[in-house]
Design an enzyme around this catalytic site. Structure first.
Site, PDB file in Angstrom:
ATOM      1  CE  LYS A 130      -3.899   1.965   2.602  1.00 56.90           C
ATOM      2  NZ  LYS A 130      -4.802   1.775   3.775  1.00 56.90           N
ATOM      3  CG  LEU A 179      -4.054   7.187   4.052  1.00 57.84           C
ATOM      4  CD1 LEU A 179      -2.947   6.864   5.056  1.00 57.84           C
ATOM      5  CD2 LEU A 179      -3.947   6.267   2.847  1.00 57.84           C
ATOM      6  CB  SER A 205      -7.733   3.782   2.790  1.00 59.01           C
ATOM      7  OG  SER A 205      -7.010   3.135   3.819  1.00 59.01           O
ATOM      8  N   GLY A 227     -10.333   1.645  10.204  1.00 62.62           N
ATOM      9  CA  GLY A 227     -11.771   1.536  10.417  1.00 62.62           C
ATOM     10  C   GLY A 227     -12.406   0.518   9.489  1.00 62.62           C
ATOM     11  N   GLY A 228     -11.548  -0.294   8.849  1.00 66.28           N
ATOM     12  CA  GLY A 228     -12.022  -1.285   7.891  1.00 66.28           C
ATOM     13  C   GLY A 228     -11.231  -1.259   6.598  1.00 66.28           C
ATOM     14  CB  SER A 229      -8.381   0.865   5.570  1.00 62.94           C
ATOM     15  OG  SER A 229      -9.054   2.084   5.769  1.00 62.94           O
TER      16      SER A 229
END
Length: 579
Positions: A130, A179, A205, A227-229
């Site tokens: 990433k 992000l 993200s 938060g769930g990326s």
């Protein structure tokens, strides 16, 4: 053009020039939505390159690399070519450094020939990163124009560890500006789309990773999750992904947004087309003792006993809690069918599945957002100050993301006092304690004498939605606040006959109404269906083993027809046993 647009034009030109011209082919027209077959149809990949890149089991790839049956140069070249094909249809890649990666692969091949031993557990394996993970000599923008020209002077710790493990970093992947979005769009590289249906979001993200790996342009990638990326793109793109506990994987030396916010921090974790890829990454990183290089990394060796499920009945007669909804938004039919499929598979495999009652999910979500929002807007403003690039306010493609009407309402305009922030931190700890007690009390009802071994839950109330519609992240964000490790498991795909729209239910709130009303199976055609498997804090080893069991049960149950389940066969009723 304004000064920031000039910077973007130069960056995009340099990116395009970094692609070998012979790897550029004619992509399918825009009205071809599902492009998962494009790499195999492109004519660019040889028969052997197709064989290499179609091998989704990372353990098999590692075995062939370690034995010398496949060289790192040919494996890296094959995945590189496929990554460039993925880039041409989904815009998933940011940094391309072919010569550097192939030089690294060649050195690894030479080492294997001369020493007759591998460099490490990931010997010769190409790994995508990433666009946060700094690689010496490369730019890291995290989707900000203001960070163009930001060349890393050294590697992030995780990059050094992956190199020590024998891996070959070969591309970096796209992210949203800041992000802090569940989709992937920025002013530098633009929008990344979903390879199963390009009208749908790939998530975020870590959206570039999700799209790239779904197209088999990388066997193993690294994303981050605040938060769930990791989980959202893994879910929307139909691959495996893992959100580890805080500080289990080193973050030192990586670039990030909201730096200094350490109450609900971001974590790095793997994405792959196989559960073996998740395990290989976690074990390799932990075995190389990251706590000696990152002061925040947890000093915890790979726990083989935990992986053997010593605290979970050695994996026999497990009890899973299944959460049909979070009490805020009721999931769409494909998601409910996925839950039914996984429940049936586990029951048929001899395990126990009981309904899980969510507690405090809305407050946990609100608390996490308030913690980030304490200074989020100031953080975004400070980062964009040098170039005055506009801060993106919406992911909707048809909107002017920079217009005054497109206001980002996720975070408050002004920050809060230190004392107010401390109260949020305090409440976060209380919420974690309440959930811990809730989980522990299930030992009275599981029938195994143990608390629930893991929770199964939706990743979102829908499969991959159209661009701009992935707004709530409530199904993932709570586990960041609780610091529970989570693994994403692919289950099925949207089926136009099975996943028909159902009549309205008694709506829980306005958002529940909105999301129920826009659902149409034709709108989300071909979208993958996945679920979350949730474990206990710092129990990654056990969660990997539990995921292997659940994944095997699913594959055994639905071999040859992963869609063979009617949604209405076993939806929860008041007669179900609940925890």
């Amino acid at each position: 053009m304004s000064s920031w647009q000039t910077l973007v034009a130069d960056k995009k030109k340099r990116q395009q020039e970094s692609i070998p011209q012979e790897w550029i082919v004619s992509p399918p027209p825009d009205d071809v939505l599902n492009v998962t077959g494009f790499p195999g149809q492109s004519g660019l990949l040889s028969a052997k390159e197709l064989q290499i890149t179609n091998e989704v089991d990372v353990q098999v790839l590692l075995q062939k690399l370690a034995s010398g049956e496949w060289s790192s140069v040919e494996v890296t070249t094959a995945f590189y070519k496929r990554a460039i094909l993925a880039q041409q249809v989904t815009n998933c890649v940011t940094e391309i450094f072919v010569e550097r990666a192939l030089k690294r692969a060649s050195e690894l091949d030479a080492h294997l020939r001369e020493k007759r031993t591998v460099v490490g557990p990931l010997h010769g394996l190409p790994i995508s990163l990433k666009d946060q993970l700094c690689v010496e000599g490369l730019e890291t923008t995290i989707g900000y124009v203001s960070l163009i020209g930001n060349y890393a002077k050294k590697n992030a710790v995780l990059v050094d560890i992956l190199l020590e493990a024998g891996a070959v970093p070969f591309v970096r992947t796209n992210v949203p500006q800041t992000l802090m979005w569940g989709e992937t769009f920025n002013n530098v590289f633009g929008r990344t789309t979903n390879p199963y249906n390009r009208t749908l979001t790939c998530g975020g993200s870590s959206g570039g990773e999700g799209a790239l790996i779904a197209l088999k342009g990388s066997p193993l990638g690294v994303g981050s999750d605040i938060g769930g990326s990791i989980r959202i793109p893994a879910s929307f793109c139909g691959i495996y992904g893992m959100r580890p506990s805080y500080h289990r994987v080193p973050y030192e030396g990586a670039l990030n947004t909201l730096q200094g916010e350490d109450s609900v921090p971001s974590v790095f974790g793997p994405l792959s087309n196989s559960i073996s890829g998740i395990k290989a990454f976690m074990k390799a990183v932990i075995d190389l003792e990251p706590w000696k290089k990152d002061p925040l990394a947890v000093r915890k060796h790979w726990d083989h006993e935990a992986y053997q499920l010593s605290e979970h009945g050695e994996g026999k007669c497990l009890c899973f809690g299944i959460m049909w909804d979070d009490g805020n938004i009721v999931p769409h039919p494909p998601v409910l069918r996925g839950l039914t499929m996984i429940k049936d598979a586990l029951v048929n495999a001899g395990h126990i599945v009981k309904d899980w009652k969510p507690i405090n999910h809305k407050e946990m979500n609100d608390t996490a957002v308030a913690i980030w929002g304490a200074a989020a807007r100031e953080d975004f403003r400070m980062t964009t100050l040098s170039t005055e690039e506009p801060i993106i306010a919406t992911m909707l493609p048809e909107s002017n993301a920079f217009s005054e009407a497109a206001v980002d309402t996720r975070y408050p305009q002004e920050g809060i006092s230190s004392y107010q922030l401390w109260q949020l931190h305090k409440r976060k700890i209380e919420l974690r304690k309440e959930y811990l007690d809730h989980w522990e009390k299930t030992a009275q009802d599981t029938g195994t004498g143990r608390p629930v071994d893991a929770i199964i839950a939706p990743v979102a109330p829908y499969v991959a939605p159209p661009h701009g519609k992935n707004r709530p992240a409530g199904y993932t964000r709570v586990y960041n606040l609780l610091d529970y490790p989570v693994i994403i498991l692919p289950v099925s795909q949207v089926d136009q006959e099975l996943d028909v729209k159902v009549p309205p239910h008694e709506y829980l709130n306005d958002a529940d109404r909105e999301f129920h009303q826009w659902y149409d199976p034709a709108l989300v055609r071909d979208a993958p269906i996945t679920l979350q498997l949730i474990g206990r804090t710092l129990d990654e080893e056990a969660l990997v083993a539990l995921a292997e069991i659940v994944d095997a049960a699913l594959r055994s149950q639905y071999t040859g027809d992963v869609k063979a389940c009617n949604l209405h066969d076993s939806l929860p009723t008041t007669g179900h046993e609940a925890l």
